[in-house]
Design a protein around this motif. Sequence first.
Motif, mmCIF file in Angstrom:
data_model
loop_
_atom_site.group_PDB
_atom_site.id
_atom_site.type_symbol
_atom_site.label_atom_id
_atom_site.label_comp_id
_atom_site.label_asym_id
_atom_site.label_seq_id
_atom_site.Cartn_x
_atom_site.Cartn_y
_atom_site.Cartn_z
ATOM 1 N N ASP A 119 -10.261 4.403 -8.427
ATOM 2 C CA ASP A 119 -10.360 4.534 -6.968
ATOM 3 C C ASP A 119 -9.392 5.445 -6.605
ATOM 4 O O ASP A 119 -8.283 5.075 -6.670
ATOM 5 C CB ASP A 119 -10.372 2.933 -6.225
ATOM 6 C CG ASP A 119 -10.816 3.179 -4.938
ATOM 7 O OD1 ASP A 119 -11.084 2.296 -3.938
ATOM 8 O OD2 ASP A 119 -10.961 4.443 -4.314
ATOM 9 N N ALA A 121 -8.963 6.353 -3.545
ATOM 10 C CA ALA A 121 -8.669 6.070 -2.013
ATOM 11 C C ALA A 121 -7.311 5.927 -1.860
ATOM 12 O O ALA A 121 -6.549 5.653 -3.010
ATOM 13 C CB ALA A 121 -9.413 5.079 -1.494
ATOM 14 N N THR A 124 -6.155 0.578 -1.989
ATOM 15 C CA THR A 124 -7.344 -0.282 -2.387
ATOM 16 C C THR A 124 -6.806 -1.736 -2.386
ATOM 17 O O THR A 124 -5.675 -1.984 -2.698
ATOM 18 C CB THR A 124 -7.517 0.144 -3.833
ATOM 19 O OG1 THR A 124 -8.036 1.439 -3.698
ATOM 20 C CG2 THR A 124 -8.746 -0.676 -4.304
ATOM 21 N N HIS A 126 -7.354 -5.546 -3.315
ATOM 22 C CA HIS A 126 -8.036 -6.525 -4.385
ATOM 23 C C HIS A 126 -7.772 -7.989 -4.043
ATOM 24 O O HIS A 126 -6.888 -8.107 -3.294
ATOM 25 C CB HIS A 126 -7.660 -6.245 -5.651
ATOM 26 C CG HIS A 126 -8.332 -4.968 -6.404
ATOM 27 N ND1 HIS A 126 -9.430 -5.008 -7.293
ATOM 28 C CD2 HIS A 126 -7.822 -3.753 -6.317
ATOM 29 C CE1 HIS A 126 -9.491 -3.592 -7.647
ATOM 30 N NE2 HIS A 126 -8.515 -2.862 -7.044
ATOM 31 N N THR A 335 -2.640 -5.216 -2.460
ATOM 32 C CA THR A 335 -3.138 -3.754 -2.064
ATOM 33 C C THR A 335 -2.304 -2.884 -2.999
ATOM 34 O O THR A 335 -1.297 -3.005 -3.196
ATOM 35 C CB THR A 335 -2.683 -3.532 -0.547
ATOM 36 O OG1 THR A 335 -3.659 -4.413 0.289
ATOM 37 C CG2 THR A 335 -3.115 -2.178 -0.342
#
Length: 475
Positions: A119, A121, A124, A126, A335
């Motif tokens: 990813d 971004a 992210t 989880h 994060t």
Amino acid sequence: MCSRTGVFVGNLVFTALCMSAFPFFLAVGGAAWHDGADWGWAVAGLGAVGTAVIPVMAATSTRQEFPRITRSDRAKSGVFYGDDTFVMWASRSEQGPAGARLVRADVLEASFVRYSPDDEARFTTHFGNYAPAEFMPEIRLRLRVYAAEGPERAAGRGAFEITGEWRVPPLCLSAITAGRLAVLVDPVAQVGPVGPEGPGTVTVLWQRSTLLAGTRTCRVIDLEGRRTEVTRRPGRQLEQMRISRAVGGVEMIGDTIDLRRLDAETAARYGALADRARVCPEDRAPVTEPGEEARLLVDQLPGEQAGFGAVGRRWSRRGGHLVRARFLEMRGTTTFQVHGPVLDTVLRIRPADGTPAFDAARRLTVPMDYLAVLHHTKEVVLCVSPNGRSYVVDWHRTSLLAGLTTARVIAQDGREFSLPARCEALWPLMNLLASHGLSNPAPVLDLRRRCMGAVAGAVMEVVRDRGLAPTDHRA
């Protein structure tokens, strides 16, 4: 470093583009409502709510992205640690086979293999107390595993070497650089004959390895209330880990194991270990094992470019300055960011005006290359606002102060001076440039530049006071 206003404007534009439908709904609904359409108020209300959320989301993302500390971040309660304390709460390690033996392994070589998060971004999130594999760099390690202890280990018996690739949690990278790991060796899952040629499965306990490496501080309070420093005593720490593994886990309160909180049998085992340590005290292990240059991965890990730092002239003229802070605690979150994990941190900030130090709790993205040398230093550089009310973490200066890159000074006559890692001269040089409003983003300070003429003499005085000899005698 971008200003907070610049980051906010960028996030506001990005958020507005992503949510551009809501202002459109507001305009269309408002026009329809004005014309008497019954459905206009609902569409306008939806558009108004979405439009109002845009600056809120921009402000939230700016706080997450921009490392500024304000008065609201001051720690108001909780545990307050000593100046020499560092507490780390990392993700859980693998448990390994039940019959595996907990032993020490030394890192002989380390090389970067890959780091490619799926990813891209900026942030992210989880769920669950674990570190996703895509946000853990893959490192190839050559280990020397000591399957025996005491005289047998000293004689070199019972040791074997193994090479493999491991996914390393970013918070635990310093254990590789320090060169000491806690591993489990499974004698059952043999891959060959018994002995050095067939060591079995080796599982690295990354969280416990940061204890063995000395990154995390460790203390023990005995039944009489006496506090003992156990940091960088790998032999005793291994025995403590074995006791903890045998009884199913021993809670560490911050950086301390309090025997008064344990059951009688476990406390007795810890007490017997402490008695043996008093009779035969263990010398402190070095901060890093020999051969660190074969294990240092900072050039390949993500992070910020090290340098003497950028300076805003207006900030400098109005009284902006630099201060140093120290991490007291790092706690993993769910994060992650491409350059490093997002951590809940506690910093102790010492203002330059001599006022008492204070602790600040702030969620920060900590670069991976800085985490790789965390056993050497916990210090961080902060830029203080002219009014003294806010602090901004400067990772470029922090990386240079942490020794991620070798700094150099080029004198006006062309002589070059190399500043060793974590050299004492770095801090006064950073302050000197900041006080004169001079930017030097690179780790090389070239005094031949015209703008450096005003500080050239003072810079060379700092270099001479630290006893640094030139490495280049060009005329």
